[in-house]
Design an enzyme around this catalytic site. Structure first.
Site, PDB file in Angstrom:
ATOM      1  N   LYS A  93      49.082 -51.499  48.633  1.00  0.00           N
ATOM      2  CA  LYS A  93      48.530 -50.191  49.668  1.00  0.00           C
ATOM      3  C   LYS A  93      46.988 -50.712  49.608  1.00  0.00           C
ATOM      4  O   LYS A  93      46.506 -50.662  49.303  1.00  0.00           O
ATOM      5  CB  LYS A  93      48.869 -48.814  48.955  1.00  0.00           C
ATOM      6  CG  LYS A  93      50.415 -48.666  48.285  1.00  0.00           C
ATOM      7  CD  LYS A  93      50.890 -47.485  47.976  1.00  0.00           C
ATOM      8  CE  LYS A  93      52.292 -47.567  48.037  1.00  0.00           C
ATOM      9  NZ  LYS A  93      52.588 -45.913  47.101  1.00  0.00           N
TER      10      LYS A  93
ATOM     11  N   TYR B 105      57.730 -43.400  56.423  1.00  0.00           N
ATOM     12  CA  TYR B 105      58.695 -42.559  55.601  1.00  0.00           C
ATOM     13  C   TYR B 105      59.217 -42.005  55.991  1.00  0.00           C
ATOM     14  O   TYR B 105      59.431 -41.076  55.472  1.00  0.00           O
ATOM     15  CB  TYR B 105      56.642 -42.320  54.878  1.00  0.00           C
ATOM     16  CG  TYR B 105      56.454 -43.539  54.128  1.00  0.00           C
ATOM     17  CD1 TYR B 105      56.949 -43.968  53.233  1.00  0.00           C
ATOM     18  CD2 TYR B 105      55.041 -44.539  54.543  1.00  0.00           C
ATOM     19  CE1 TYR B 105      55.917 -44.778  51.712  1.00  0.00           C
ATOM     20  CE2 TYR B 105      54.453 -45.314  53.611  1.00  0.00           C
ATOM     21  CZ  TYR B 105      55.232 -45.839  52.242  1.00  0.00           C
ATOM     22  OH  TYR B 105      54.578 -46.540  51.472  1.00  0.00           O
TER      23      TYR B 105
ATOM     24  N   PHE C 123      54.902 -33.831  49.773  1.00  0.00           N
ATOM     25  CA  PHE C 123      53.828 -35.230  49.839  1.00  0.00           C
ATOM     26  C   PHE C 123      53.689 -36.073  51.448  1.00  0.00           C
ATOM     27  O   PHE C 123      52.987 -37.020  51.100  1.00  0.00           O
ATOM     28  CB  PHE C 123      53.415 -35.757  48.634  1.00  0.00           C
ATOM     29  CG  PHE C 123      55.239 -36.462  48.671  1.00  0.00           C
ATOM     30  CD1 PHE C 123      55.419 -37.394  49.342  1.00  0.00           C
ATOM     31  CD2 PHE C 123      56.320 -36.634  47.661  1.00  0.00           C
ATOM     32  CE1 PHE C 123      56.760 -38.344  49.419  1.00  0.00           C
ATOM     33  CE2 PHE C 123      57.556 -36.943  48.154  1.00  0.00           C
ATOM     34  CZ  PHE C 123      57.388 -38.146  48.383  1.00  0.00           C
TER      35      PHE C 123
ATOM     36  N   ARG D 116      60.331 -54.122  40.669  1.00  0.00           N
ATOM     37  CA  ARG D 116      60.309 -52.710  40.745  1.00  0.00           C
ATOM     38  C   ARG D 116      59.515 -52.438  38.815  1.00  0.00           C
ATOM     39  O   ARG D 116      59.107 -51.466  38.545  1.00  0.00           O
ATOM     40  CB  ARG D 116      61.321 -52.158  40.795  1.00  0.00           C
ATOM     41  CG  ARG D 116      61.544 -51.335  42.429  1.00  0.00           C
ATOM     42  CD  ARG D 116      62.837 -50.199  42.880  1.00  0.00           C
ATOM     43  NE  ARG D 116      62.203 -48.641  41.643  1.00  0.00           N
ATOM     44  CZ  ARG D 116      61.355 -48.787  43.090  1.00  0.00           C
ATOM     45  NH1 ARG D 116      61.484 -48.739  43.798  1.00  0.00           N
ATOM     46  NH2 ARG D 116      61.612 -47.399  42.415  1.00  0.00           N
TER      47      ARG D 116
ATOM     48  N   THR E 183      56.199 -44.909  39.202  1.00  0.00           N
ATOM     49  CA  THR E 183      55.645 -44.269  40.845  1.00  0.00           C
ATOM     50  C   THR E 183      54.420 -43.461  40.591  1.00  0.00           C
ATOM     51  O   THR E 183      53.307 -43.884  40.380  1.00  0.00           O
ATOM     52  CB  THR E 183      56.304 -43.152  41.048  1.00  0.00           C
ATOM     53  OG1 THR E 183      57.312 -43.763  41.511  1.00  0.00           O
ATOM     54  CG2 THR E 183      55.922 -42.930  42.164  1.00  0.00           C
TER      55      THR E 183
ATOM     56  N   ARG F  88      50.965 -50.553  38.313  1.00  0.00           N
ATOM     57  CA  ARG F  88      50.425 -48.954  38.646  1.00  0.00           C
ATOM     58  C   ARG F  88      49.923 -49.322  36.856  1.00  0.00           C
ATOM     59  O   ARG F  88      48.829 -48.376  38.185  1.00  0.00           O
ATOM     60  CB  ARG F  88      51.488 -48.542  38.587  1.00  0.00           C
ATOM     61  CG  ARG F  88      52.073 -48.583  39.949  1.00  0.00           C
ATOM     62  CD  ARG F  88      53.996 -47.991  40.481  1.00  0.00           C
ATOM     63  NE  ARG F  88      54.172 -48.186  42.085  1.00  0.00           N
ATOM     64  CZ  ARG F  88      54.967 -47.984  42.150  1.00  0.00           C
ATOM     65  NH1 ARG F  88      56.020 -47.719  41.223  1.00  0.00           N
ATOM     66  NH2 ARG F  88      55.475 -47.635  43.950  1.00  0.00           N
TER      67      ARG F  88
ATOM     68  N   ASN G  67      49.132 -45.467  44.196  1.00  0.00           N
ATOM     69  CA  ASN G  67      49.115 -46.192  43.201  1.00  0.00           C
ATOM     70  C   ASN G  67      49.710 -47.268  43.340  1.00  0.00           C
ATOM     71  O   ASN G  67      50.204 -48.670  42.805  1.00  0.00           O
ATOM     72  CB  ASN G  67      50.780 -46.105  42.751  1.00  0.00           C
ATOM     73  CG  ASN G  67      51.473 -45.660  43.536  1.00  0.00           C
ATOM     74  OD1 ASN G  67      52.071 -46.125  44.670  1.00  0.00           O
ATOM     75  ND2 ASN G  67      52.639 -45.255  43.869  1.00  0.00           N
TER      76      ASN G  67
ATOM     77  N   HIS H 203      54.098 -50.061  46.934  1.00  0.00           N
ATOM     78  CA  HIS H 203      55.429 -50.065  47.275  1.00  0.00           C
ATOM     79  C   HIS H 203      56.219 -51.515  46.640  1.00  0.00           C
ATOM     80  O   HIS H 203      55.451 -52.260  47.200  1.00  0.00           O
ATOM     81  CB  HIS H 203      55.236 -49.382  48.238  1.00  0.00           C
ATOM     82  CG  HIS H 203      56.601 -48.926  49.380  1.00  0.00           C
ATOM     83  ND1 HIS H 203      57.674 -47.977  48.832  1.00  0.00           N
ATOM     84  CD2 HIS H 203      57.935 -49.919  50.038  1.00  0.00           C
ATOM     85  CE1 HIS H 203      58.021 -48.264  49.415  1.00  0.00           C
ATOM     86  NE2 HIS H 203      58.445 -49.353  50.468  1.00  0.00           N
TER      87      HIS H 203
ATOM     88  N   GLU I 187      63.910 -51.998  55.111  1.00  0.00           N
ATOM     89  CA  GLU I 187      62.078 -52.068  55.060  1.00  0.00           C
ATOM     90  C   GLU I 187      61.874 -53.298  55.737  1.00  0.00           C
ATOM     91  O   GLU I 187      60.151 -53.862  57.229  1.00  0.00           O
ATOM     92  CB  GLU I 187      61.604 -51.959  53.535  1.00  0.00           C
ATOM     93  CG  GLU I 187      61.720 -50.414  53.368  1.00  0.00           C
ATOM     94  CD  GLU I 187      61.678 -49.844  51.840  1.00  0.00           C
ATOM     95  OE1 GLU I 187      61.336 -48.874  52.139  1.00  0.00           O
ATOM     96  OE2 GLU I 187      61.562 -50.998  50.673  1.00  0.00           O
TER      97      GLU I 187
END
Length: 140
Positions: free
Chosen positions: A11, A51, A59, A87, A93, A104, A114, A117, A128
């Site tokens: 990100k 998204y 959010f 993950r 998250t 994270r 964070n 993704h 995705e």
């Protein structure tokens, strides 16, 4: 376990702080191979489309604003149980709830910023990945 692919996005908070190499080193150390990668700056329309599943969530607007605030690195990771493995390396998250040593926990600035993704299922990973990459761009 089966070899699978998943999408990873580094990100804007991570790219702004030049953490791409450190994060990728952790992904690779966990047994994930980067089989496609590109650096891009999402438009508002792209962020909203990516998204869209969160469009009704409170959010959503802030997330789209954040994801268009700077460049991201979109990449396809491949490996045994890649979705779960990615993950696990990313952590929860909310960085406050993430385990020590996760991306994270170590790099995130907030629950929104964070740093990473990752797809939450093999089915979503396929969708995705197709959002960002053509089959010709993925080199296994």
């Amino acid at each position: 376990m089966a070899v699978e692919r998943t999408l990873s996005i580094l990100k804007p908070d991570a790219t702004r702080r030049n953490l791409t190499g450190q994060i990728n080193a952790r992904l690779e150390a966990a047994g994930l191979r980067i089989v496609a990668q590109k650096r891009l700056w999402l438009t508002r329309a792209q962020a909203e489309a990516f998204y869209a599943v969160h469009a009704q969530r409170p959010f959503y607007n802030d997330l789209c604003t954040f994801m268009t605030s700077g460049p991201v690195v979109a990449q396809v990771l491949e490996g045994e149980d890649a979705v779960t493995r990615n993950r696990d390396v990313m952590g929860a998250t909310n960085p406050a709830n993430a385990a020590a040593g996760t991306i994270r926990k170590d790099f995130a600035e907030s629950i929104e910023a964070n740093s990473a993704h990752g797809s939450d299922s093999a089915e979503n990973a396929a969708v995705e990945i197709a959002f960002f990459f053509s089959g010709l761009e993925i080199v296994g």
